[in-house]
Every structure is written in C-alpha cells, then in structure tokens.
Write a protein that holds these residues in place. Structure first.
Motif, PDB file in Angstrom:
ATOM      1  N   GLU A  69       0.793  -1.040   0.159  1.00  0.00           N
ATOM      2  CA  GLU A  69      -0.107   0.390   0.386  1.00  0.00           C
ATOM      3  C   GLU A  69       1.013   1.322   0.260  1.00  0.00           C
ATOM      4  O   GLU A  69       1.992   1.563   0.197  1.00  0.00           O
ATOM      5  N   TYR A 217     -18.474  -5.693  -0.991  1.00  0.00           N
ATOM      6  CA  TYR A 217     -16.897  -7.000  -1.714  1.00  0.00           C
ATOM      7  C   TYR A 217     -18.151  -8.707  -1.181  1.00  0.00           C
ATOM      8  O   TYR A 217     -17.904  -9.682  -1.761  1.00  0.00           O
ATOM      9  N   TYR A 246     -20.668   1.290   9.177  1.00  0.00           N
ATOM     10  CA  TYR A 246     -19.388   0.804   8.497  1.00  0.00           C
ATOM     11  C   TYR A 246     -18.524   2.067   8.163  1.00  0.00           C
ATOM     12  O   TYR A 246     -18.588   3.558   7.559  1.00  0.00           O
ATOM     13  N   LYS A 279      -8.488  -8.953   4.946  1.00  0.00           N
ATOM     14  CA  LYS A 279      -6.895  -8.132   4.322  1.00  0.00           C
ATOM     15  C   LYS A 279      -6.421  -7.203   5.763  1.00  0.00           C
ATOM     16  O   LYS A 279      -5.479  -6.901   5.801  1.00  0.00           O
ATOM     17  N   GLU A 285      -3.428  -6.542  14.192  1.00  0.00           N
ATOM     18  CA  GLU A 285      -5.098  -5.923  14.684  1.00  0.00           C
ATOM     19  C   GLU A 285      -5.799  -7.201  14.907  1.00  0.00           C
ATOM     20  O   GLU A 285      -6.963  -6.402  16.412  1.00  0.00           O
TER      21      GLU A 285
HETATM   22  P1  AFP Z   1      -6.072   1.091   5.969  1.00  0.00           P
HETATM   23  O1  AFP Z   1      -5.258   1.328   7.334  1.00  0.00           O
HETATM   24  O2  AFP Z   1      -5.230   1.206   4.842  1.00  0.00           O
HETATM   25  O3  AFP Z   1      -7.110   2.575   5.697  1.00  0.00           O
HETATM   26  O4  AFP Z   1      -7.158  -0.185   5.555  1.00  0.00           O
HETATM   27  C1  AFP Z   1      -8.013  -0.130   6.946  1.00  0.00           C
HETATM   28  C2  AFP Z   1      -8.444  -1.095   7.385  1.00  0.00           C
HETATM   29  O5  AFP Z   1      -7.287  -2.229   7.597  1.00  0.00           O
HETATM   30  C3  AFP Z   1      -9.418  -1.453   8.716  1.00  0.00           C
HETATM   31  O6  AFP Z   1      -8.869  -0.385   9.780  1.00  0.00           O
HETATM   32  C4  AFP Z   1     -10.031  -1.245   7.893  1.00  0.00           C
HETATM   33  O7  AFP Z   1     -10.904  -2.197   9.172  1.00  0.00           O
HETATM   34  C5  AFP Z   1     -10.362  -2.064   6.205  1.00  0.00           C
HETATM   35  O8  AFP Z   1      -9.036  -1.581   6.815  1.00  0.00           O
HETATM   36  C6  AFP Z   1     -11.387  -2.045   5.542  1.00  0.00           C
HETATM   37  O9  AFP Z   1     -11.298  -2.587   3.953  1.00  0.00           O
HETATM   38  P2  AFP Z   1     -12.534  -1.983   2.890  1.00  0.00           P
HETATM   39  O10 AFP Z   1     -12.045  -0.566   2.651  1.00  0.00           O
HETATM   40  O11 AFP Z   1     -11.815  -3.101   1.926  1.00  0.00           O
HETATM   41  O12 AFP Z   1     -13.357  -1.931   3.463  1.00  0.00           O
END
Ligand code: AFP
Length: 341
Positions: A69, A217, A246, A279, A285
């Motif tokens: 990223e 998704y 969300y 993810k 986390e």
């Molecule tokens: P980022 O740190 O890249 O913004 O990702 C945040 C995260 O890891 C977590 O905090 C969220 O719940 C999730 O990704 C959101 O992911 P989506 O954008 O795929 O829904």
C-alpha cells in the motif's frame, strides 16, 4: 461516565494503570510503564491527526509498505512516534509494526527488556484524506526467552499470550482503550489538561445494535457468510432491527460496536487471489482487538474458531475476522460449519 467537573472523581490513566498493577503483586511496573508510554504516543499522534488537513504532513510519500500500500506521511509519523517513545526504555526487547517488513530489535545502545510490542500505527489511514477517524492498535507479549537476541519466532505467539492490548481512536475526541486482563477501560483525552481521564470504566458489550461490513464485497463471499449477512438483515428468521454502520477504520468500527453492541466482520473473500484470508492482519489488528472483545464479554473468530487460539506463522499474516457480541459471532461459525465445509 465519570464526572470530570468534580476533582475527586477524576482518575487519570496513570493512576488507573498503576492501580491495575495491584492485581499482580509480582509486577515490577514495567508493563504499567509500557502502557503509559503508549498513552503518550497516542497524545503525540493525536496532535498531528487533528491538524492533518492543515499541516504539511498530509500527502503521500513515494514509498510502498510491505502490504503493497502507499505509505502516507502520517503513517510514518505514527510509526516513528511509537518507536521513539518505546525503544530506549529498557522495557521492550523488540517491536513489530504493520508498516515494517521485519521486526525492529532494540538498538544496541539501549537496554533490552522482557516484553514485545506489536502495533498498527495508523489503522484506517486511507481515511485521513477525508477527515475520517483513524486509530492505533497495540498488543504486548512477554518474550519467550529470558535473554539473548530476539527472533521473529518470539513474535509469532497466539493472542492468548497477550498480557495487554488496546487502541487509541482519533475521532471527535481521542480515546485510549486497554485491557491488561482485568476488564476493559476507556479514557478520553482532555485537550485542555493534556491527560487521558477515565471516561468508560469496565466496558461490557451491550445488546447488539449494529453490524459493520463492507457490503461492496458481498459477491466474493462464501455461502455461509452470505447467509450470515442475510441473517443480520433479518431475512429467513434472522435477527431483526440491526442497523448497518461501516466507517472503514477497524478501530472506529470496533469501538462503536464495543460501546453500542454489534458485530464487525471482514471475511475471507475471493476478490484478490493473493489475499484469500481477507485484508486484516492477525498480529497487529485482529488479536489485540480479540483480547479486548473477550474481556468485554464478546468474542472474535476467524469463522472457525477463536482468533486468540491461532498460532501465527508469519508477522504479516492475514485473517478473516468476525468480532463483537458473542452470540452473533458464534452464529457465523455455525453457518460456516454448516454451509462452507
Ligand atoms: P487502511 O489503513 O488502508 O485504510 O485500511 C484500513 C483497514 O485495514 C481497516 O481499518 C478497515 O476495517 C479495513 O481496512 C477497510 O477495508 P475496506 O476498504 O476493504 O473495506
């Protein structure tokens, strides 16, 4: 909620963490100080996030982190802040962060401690550009060996071994939530006093009000997860009356559901063949938040069993995550068992 206009009811985070130490007569105060160091890191990071729209810090660097990223400057600032405030104290033996491919040993010039810190310095950082909430997540493990250099294997401990975990949510106010195994406690930063004050003692997840998931998704999910989503929407005998919320910052979505009741999930999906487990990262986390969820009377699962029982095999391992009210998380396990296996 505490009454902060009455001085006798003010409990600072320092006082609270020190009082928690009484649960461990053998404690040396090291863990107490690590938590206090993290609270300080939270204050420093909060001072930047609240100025993100104004300060030069906002903007992308050229770098790509280990997750592939784009690294934001604010991510780097948060990462370095946690490192700088914890690496020299003689309390830690090493740190592992979502932003760095390898763990970070304590520099030779500093003494080595007996704890390991894992952290996600700025969770939800893609939300920074849009003035949305972000957070820091951390977990503290005891190192497995008494002495000697730290190895990656020592970081690969199941969440059950966590001695403390927590998060700092940078939202409309800054809140520090932690557990050291005796309940979950929340502190709100008073910007005038510059201190975290106890605002949410002994948090317990109330009856569910929300479900939180990226419905965009849905087409990539297994049958069990699709049915679960219908169940949460009240279809076919499912639970009625839940609202969908969300944010896309795990800390914020989790924090809301912890206080209001609900379930957050980021399931395995077929969207990206390189990332079949979804993810979210187990070490930085899922496991720290799972410890908090269990301490608050909730539960966290990967869809087949407790997140806290997973033995990690790599630092940046990803995992499906279902977290929140116990009965709601157990329901998805039942559906996945019945429909996906
Ligand atoms: P980022 O740190 O890249 O913004 O990702 C945040 C995260 O890891 C977590 O905090 C969220 O719940 C999730 O990704 C959101 O992911 P989506 O954008 O795929 O829904």
């Amino acid at each position: 909620m505490a009454d902060h206009d009455n001085p006798s009811s003010i409990i600072t985070i320092e006082r609270h963490i020190l009082e928690e130490q009484a649960f461990h007569p053998e404690a040396t105060g090291t863990l107490t100080n690590i938590l206090y160091d993290l609270a300080l890191a939270g204050k420093v990071i909060a001072s930047k996030t609240t100025r993100a729209g104004l300060a030069e810090i906002l903007g992308r660097t050229e770098d790509i982190n280990v997750q592939g990223e784009t690294v934001l400057k604010l991510d780097r600032f948060a990462d370095l802040t946690v490192q700088r405030l914890t690496d020299h104290t003689g309390r830690l033996a090493g740190l592992a962060s979502e932003e760095n491919a390898e763990f970070m040993p304590i520099p030779d010039k500093y003494p080595m401690g007996k704890y390991l810190l894992v952290f996600d310095p700025l969770d939800g950082s893609s939300n920074v550009d849009f003035n949305m909430p972000v957070g820091t997540i951390f977990g503290v493990y005891r190192r497995l060996r008494e002495s000697g250099p730290v190895s990656t294997e020592e970081f690969l401990q199941p969440g059950r071994n966590l001695v403390a975990s927590g998060y700092i949510a940078y939202g409309t106010s800054t809140i520090f939530v932690y557990t050291a195994g005796h309940g979950v406690h929340g502190f709100t930063l008073d910007p005038h006093v510059g201190e975290f004050l106890l605002s949410h003692p002994n948090i317990e997840i109330p009856r569910a009000k929300y479900f939180s998931v990226n419905l965009g998704y849905q087409m990539y999910w297994s049958l069990g997860v699709q049915r679960y989503t219908e169940y949460l929407q009240g279809h076919g005998g499912g639970i009625k009356g839940l609202s969908l919320r969300y944010i896309g910052t795990l800390v914020s979505d989790f924090h809301r559901n912890l206080l209001a009741g609900g379930v957050f999930y980021y399931p395995a999906d077929s969207k990206d063949p390189n990332s079949p487990s979804g993810k979210l990262r187990l070490l930085y986390e899922a496991a720290p938040l799972a410890f908090i969820a269990e301490q608050a009377g909730g539960y966290a699962s990967d869809g087949t069993g407790s997140i806290l029982d997973i033995e990690p095999t790599s630092l940046h391992q990803r995992t499906p995550l279902f977290i929140g009210n116990k009965e709601l998380v157990e329901k998805v396990e039942e559906l996945i068992r019945g429909l996906d296996s």
